[in-house]
Scaffold this motif. Structure first.
Motif, mmCIF file in Angstrom:
data_model
loop_
_atom_site.group_PDB
_atom_site.id
_atom_site.type_symbol
_atom_site.label_atom_id
_atom_site.label_comp_id
_atom_site.label_asym_id
_atom_site.label_seq_id
_atom_site.Cartn_x
_atom_site.Cartn_y
_atom_site.Cartn_z
ATOM 1 N N TYR A 103 -15.618 -20.684 -8.713
ATOM 2 C CA TYR A 103 -16.317 -21.695 -7.907
ATOM 3 C C TYR A 103 -15.796 -23.109 -8.131
ATOM 4 O O TYR A 103 -16.364 -24.062 -7.625
ATOM 5 C CB TYR A 103 -17.821 -21.677 -8.221
ATOM 6 C CG TYR A 103 -18.458 -20.336 -7.970
ATOM 7 C CD1 TYR A 103 -18.675 -19.880 -6.678
ATOM 8 C CD2 TYR A 103 -18.835 -19.514 -9.026
ATOM 9 C CE1 TYR A 103 -19.248 -18.645 -6.431
ATOM 10 C CE2 TYR A 103 -19.415 -18.279 -8.789
ATOM 11 C CZ TYR A 103 -19.617 -17.851 -7.493
ATOM 12 O OH TYR A 103 -20.181 -16.630 -7.261
ATOM 13 N N LYS A 104 -14.708 -23.254 -8.895
ATOM 14 C CA LYS A 104 -14.265 -24.590 -9.299
ATOM 15 C C LYS A 104 -13.867 -25.482 -8.132
ATOM 16 O O LYS A 104 -13.909 -26.702 -8.254
ATOM 17 C CB LYS A 104 -13.144 -24.517 -10.329
ATOM 18 C CG LYS A 104 -11.813 -24.064 -9.787
ATOM 19 C CD LYS A 104 -10.752 -24.103 -10.875
ATOM 20 C CE LYS A 104 -9.425 -23.580 -10.408
ATOM 21 N NZ LYS A 104 -8.823 -24.307 -9.323
ATOM 22 N N ASP A 105 -13.514 -24.910 -6.990
ATOM 23 C CA ASP A 105 -13.144 -25.718 -5.830
ATOM 24 C C ASP A 105 -14.319 -25.961 -4.880
ATOM 25 O O ASP A 105 -14.160 -26.627 -3.865
ATOM 26 C CB ASP A 105 -11.976 -25.061 -5.077
ATOM 27 C CG ASP A 105 -10.710 -25.055 -5.928
ATOM 28 O OD1 ASP A 105 -10.503 -26.007 -6.700
ATOM 29 O OD2 ASP A 105 -9.944 -24.080 -5.824
ATOM 30 N N ASP A 106 -15.479 -25.392 -5.200
ATOM 31 C CA ASP A 106 -16.665 -25.618 -4.374
ATOM 32 C C ASP A 106 -17.166 -27.046 -4.583
ATOM 33 O O ASP A 106 -17.026 -27.605 -5.678
ATOM 34 C CB ASP A 106 -17.786 -24.634 -4.739
ATOM 35 C CG ASP A 106 -17.517 -23.231 -4.215
ATOM 36 O OD1 ASP A 106 -16.426 -22.999 -3.676
ATOM 37 O OD2 ASP A 106 -18.397 -22.370 -4.367
ATOM 38 N N PRO A 107 -17.796 -27.639 -3.581
ATOM 39 C CA PRO A 107 -18.290 -29.025 -3.706
ATOM 40 C C PRO A 107 -19.622 -29.090 -4.447
ATOM 41 O O PRO A 107 -20.641 -29.475 -3.893
ATOM 42 C CB PRO A 107 -18.433 -29.469 -2.247
ATOM 43 C CG PRO A 107 -18.768 -28.196 -1.525
ATOM 44 C CD PRO A 107 -18.003 -27.104 -2.233
ATOM 45 N N ILE A 108 -19.630 -28.681 -5.711
ATOM 46 C CA ILE A 108 -20.866 -28.722 -6.485
ATOM 47 C C ILE A 108 -20.821 -29.900 -7.452
ATOM 48 O O ILE A 108 -19.751 -30.374 -7.815
ATOM 49 C CB ILE A 108 -21.143 -27.391 -7.227
ATOM 50 C CG1 ILE A 108 -19.988 -27.001 -8.141
ATOM 51 C CG2 ILE A 108 -21.435 -26.278 -6.229
ATOM 52 C CD1 ILE A 108 -20.220 -25.709 -8.910
#
Length: 133
Positions: A103-108
């Motif tokens: 998920y490291k590229d998700d906008p979280i």
């Protein structure tokens, strides 16, 4: 990571409607359609404030401030509010590591609410800010 290694940066979260100059008291969390964090202003008339997340956040952590001795000194003292965005978040880094970076590229992002308890939320959208009454 040792105390001297902490590189987190707490920046005030100035979303629309969020009190920027008053400290908050954590009252609880309820789940239903999403999640609601219940807070109350520490001073004045003690208005109640809710942060409504339309969906469950990716991760949440609640810890007494006595368990946050490495991170609490990083909260800017000149800021009177309780709401912060955390850059270089160790909580987000832990989550990415534990999920094998899928998920490291998700906008979280990491939203921190500093009260007598530290409430940390990893989410992908800002919650709605609702005042009671």
């Amino acid at each position: 990571m040792g105390i001297g290694m902490n590189k987190q940066i707490f920046r005030p979260w100035n979303a629309a409607g969020v009190p920027t100059s008053s400290r908050m008291i954590f009252e609880g969390i309820t789940y239903g359609n999403g999640m609601r964090i219940r807070l109350r202003e520490a001073g004045g008339d003690g208005r109640r404030l809710y942060l409504d997340f339309p969906e469950l956040p990716t991760a949440i952590r609640v810890a007494n401030e006595s368990m946050r001795l490495a991170s609490l000194p990083l909260v800017p003292k000149e800021v009177g509010g309780s709401f912060f965005l955390v850059e270089n978040s160790e909580f987000l880094a832990w989550l990415n590591n534990d999920s094998l970076d899928i998920y490291k590229d998700d906008p979280i992002f990491h939203l921190a609410i500093v009260t007598g308890e530290g409430v940390d939320v990893i989410c992908n959208e800002n919650p709605a800010v609702v005042f009671e009454g």
